[in-house]
Design a protein around this motif. Structure first.
Motif: not given
Length: 758
Positions: A100-101, A159-160, A183-184
């Motif tokens: 979530e963060s 997302r990774y 998150k890119v």
């Protein structure tokens, strides 16, 4: 190299001893060094021995090392792994992340590095690490202890999850992994809304191109369009001609029946019998109902033909309709048979729609049947799967219809060729019949042969189960819609209120009554003449001239009139400065929301649908006249107040100076009690005391009232717009000026200005 009893291979190297084992097709190696109890880390090559008891001996630079391999146990401690450093663009950031963060990167900050370590301090240089970046990699990578920092750059948007796990020097891997969520974000020019914008831009360019192409095509085909419009206009003119002919056709049938009755009475020279009188009355009613049937015709264009079925004797109904044509059959020497083979019981049908269908079919049959011909009206019943259907046939021995025209005979734009004395074709007749039958959930068909005659058959369901509750006859609704204008006795309190109102006028208020129906005007005049002065005319053109040249206080106008209809009259009345103040009430049989909206857009003050109650009409007239009187009373009150201020300030120097200062600074939106006190060197308390004692108001109210009085003067002069007057009276907001004015006088500034143009 020596092998112990457990199958392990022991190898001496220049870096201690190594125990090798094969497990699951993989080789596991455990290193033992000086810190594990060896004399040194350097051993001689091939200097190894195993005795009979299983002891292993290895020679090294510092002496001989021997041990029992069964007592050597591997280190099975699985070290936890931690993220020791997390950097973005070489700047440290928080290391703890969650789904979530996550660690958020963008197209400008897309490089990050992560450092990790296993918390195992026994031979840490032999620890192993496994890493995988989910979203980019598909397999784990094994790293040595000296490679504990990873760098990533230029990741694609998405997302990774970076997962890291560790193994101790004995090769035992941790079951849990340490995770870093990343998150890119995409570049702004690669986001979905950017692509939507690109699509809109491309679509706009394409639309512009298509519009230009369309314009070119319109120019290219201008002559063709003009030709098509001419054809359409010709077709419309032909339809109008046919429609007027068919309207006369609809009225001629009952008129012909009445004419036959009159001829019979003349020849007999006796009073008509009750049966003939009843027949005459039915045909008179038929003429009055034709207007409503023409409305049905227009509604059939948009499929607005509501059902209103009721329970009754269909056999008697058909006989009664057919009986209306008996005199016409005698006059034209036509044999007319009414054949009814139907149960003597009540069934469900819509009498009004069936009336339209039967009258049209029979009138057509008699029109195209020559003398000594034959017309048959036949009613039978057909039962199919528990459903009862009435089958009605109208058969004539007339001229017949060509096969080529039969397929289009129910088309409202199709006119049948012929030279009958009554003119017209089937036009409105059969097209309206078809619409009525289909609205009644039935079917209609036609068979004809040239020289032999025509047969029209229609089938209607007559079971109650065939119709919804909303389609069943409602006596209350029917009573309301069928009631003509027959006003009840006017209530005494209504008369009393209007008489009291009339006392405020110099003479009785004058009402202009506009309607092309003389009987309706007479009826209204009879009920209004005791309370008002009544002027009347039968068209909008004359009404407009009377409104300009005579003293009129209110206009009652019908909508449907020749020359100029009621909506056009209302528009002209409200557009002329000399008559804009006149209240207009529109009276009409059109009661749809669209008709009401059209009337109100024209400026009508009220709208009443026929039939209406006379008490309601008088109440609306009273309300409109009362509104004018209230507005005039407010104006007089304001003028009296200003006169009182002018009189009182002659006796009081302070009040005179205050009034003069307010009038000089009326356009200043910042005019206030504080400004007056400061400029005139008057204390607030004195100013409040003077206005309260002399005028019984506070200074703020005095400013507002003087502004309103000035606004009235400017509006009456009619030299400035409402916005300009608002600014001259010290209002920054024109809408607030309008609210204040309406609160004071009960009407908007624009409406007041229009009324004062008189």
């Amino acid at each position: 190299m020596q092998q112990d009893a457990a199958g392990y291979l022991w190898v001496s190297t220049n870096r201690g001893l190594t125990r090798l084992a094969v497990q699951d097709s993989a080789v596991m190696a455990n290193n033992f060094l000086q810190e594990n109890g060896l004399q040194s880390n350097i051993f001689n090559k091939d200097a190894g021995f195993k005795d009979e008891e299983g002891y292993l001996y290895f020679g090294g630079n510092s002496g001989l090392n021997y041990f029992d391999p069964t007592e050597i146990h591997p280190d099975n401690y699985v070290p936890p792994i931690v993220i020791t450093d997390l950097r973005v663009m070489n700047q440290a950031v928080r290391s703890a992340t969650r789904y979530e963060s996550p660690l958020v990167l963008n197209h400008l900050r897309n490089n990050f590095s992560v450092t990790f370590s296993a918390l195992s301090f026994s031979q840490p240089e032999n620890n192993k690490y496994a890493v995988i970046l989910e979203g980019l990699e598909t397999e784990w990578r094994i790293l040595n202890a000296d490679t504990r920092t990873l760098d990533y750059s230029n990741l694609s948007p998405g997302r990774y999850v970076l997962k890291v796990k560790a193994a101790n020097s004995s090769g035992y891997w941790s079951a849990e992994t340490e995770k870093v969520f990343i998150k890119v974000k995409p570049a702004p020019y690669k986001t979905w809304w950017a692509f939507v914008l690109y699509g809109l831009l491309l679509g706009g360019i394409l639309l512009l191109f298509l519009r230009m192409e369309k314009k070119n095509q319109e120019v290219k085909h201008a002559l063709e369009i003009e030709h098509l419009e001419r054809e359409k206009s010709d077709k419309l003119n032909l339809f109008k001609q046919g429609l007027f002919a068919n309207v006369s056709h609809e009225f001629l049938t009952p008129l012909s029946i009445l004419s036959c009755l009159m001829d019979d009475w003349k020849h007999l020279r006796t009073a008509p019998n009750g049966k003939d009188l009843s027949l005459a009355q039915r045909n008179i009613n038929r003429l009055t109902r034709l207007n409503r049937q023409f409305l049905y015709y227009s509604k059939s264009e948009v499929k607005e033909l509501p059902l209103n079925v009721t329970k009754g004797r269909l056999d008697e109904f058909v006989k009664r309709i057919g009986g209306n044509f008996v005199p016409l059959a005698k006059r034209n020497q036509i044999q007319f048979d009414i054949r009814v083979d139907f149960p003597d019981s009540e069934v469900w049908f819509d009498p009004e729609k069936l009336d339209v269908v039967l009258f049209n079919l029979l009138s057509n049959a008699f029109k195209y049947t020559p003398e000594e011909g034959e017309v048959i009206l036949q009613l039978t019943i057909d039962r199919n799967n528990g459903r009862s259907e009435a089958v009605i046939e109208v058969i004539d021995s007339g001229t017949g219809i060509e096969a080529a025209e039969q397929s289009a005979i129910f088309n409202r734009y199709h006119a049948l060729k012929g030279n009958d004395q009554l003119g017209g074709g089937f036009g409105i007749g059969l097209s309206l019949c078809k619409a009525m039958v289909e609205a009644h959930k039935g079917e209609i068909s036609l068979q004809s042969e040239i020289g032999k005659g025509t047969q029209v058959t229609f089938i209607l369901p007559v079971n109650r189960s065939s119709y919804d509750d909303s389609e069943v006859y409602n006596s209350l609704r029917a009573e309301k819609t069928s009631t003509n204008f027959l006003p009840e006795k006017i209530e005494e309190d209504t008369i009393l209120r209007i008489k009291n109102l009339n006392q405020s006028f110099e003479n009785k208020p004058t009402i202009l009554l506009v309607d092309d129906h003389a009987d309706f005007r007479n009826l209204l005049r009879t009920n209004l003449v005791d309370l008002f002065t009544v002027l009347e005319t039968n068209n909008g053109v004359t009404a407009y001239e009377m409104a300009l040249n005579k003293k009129v206080d209110l206009i009652l106008s019908d909508i449907v009139m020749p020359a100029m209809n009621g909506v056009e009259l209302c528009t002209k009345i409200k557009s002329n400065p000399s008559t804009v103040h006149l209240p207009v009430i529109l009276l009409t049989a059109k009661s749809s929301d669209f008709d009401k909206a059209e009337g109100y857009r024209a400026g009508a003050d009220s709208f009443m649908s026929k039939p209406f109650n006379l008490n309601t009409l008088l109440t609306r007239v009273e309300a409109l006249l009362q509104h004018r009187k209230r507005m005039e009373a407010r104006m007089k009150m304001q003028k009296r107040f200003y006169a009182e201020v002018s009189t009182n300030d002659k006796d009081d120097l302070v009040l005179s100076r205050v009034r003069g200062f307010i009038e000089e600074n009326l356009a200043n939106p910042d005019l206030s009690v504080k400004l007056i006190s400061s400029e005139l060197s008057i204390s607030n308390s004195m100013l409040y005391r003077k206005t309260s004692e002399i005028l019984n108001i506070n200074p703020n109210m005095l400013i507002r009232k003087i502004r309103m009085i000035k606004a009235v003067e400017l509006l009456e002069e009619n030299q400035l717009t409402v916005s300009e007057i608002a600014y001259k009276c010290g209002y920054r907001d024109v809408s607030y000026f309008g609210v204040s004015f309406k609160k004071e006088y009960g009407t908007s500034p624009s409406h007041f200005q229009r009324n004062k143009k008189v």
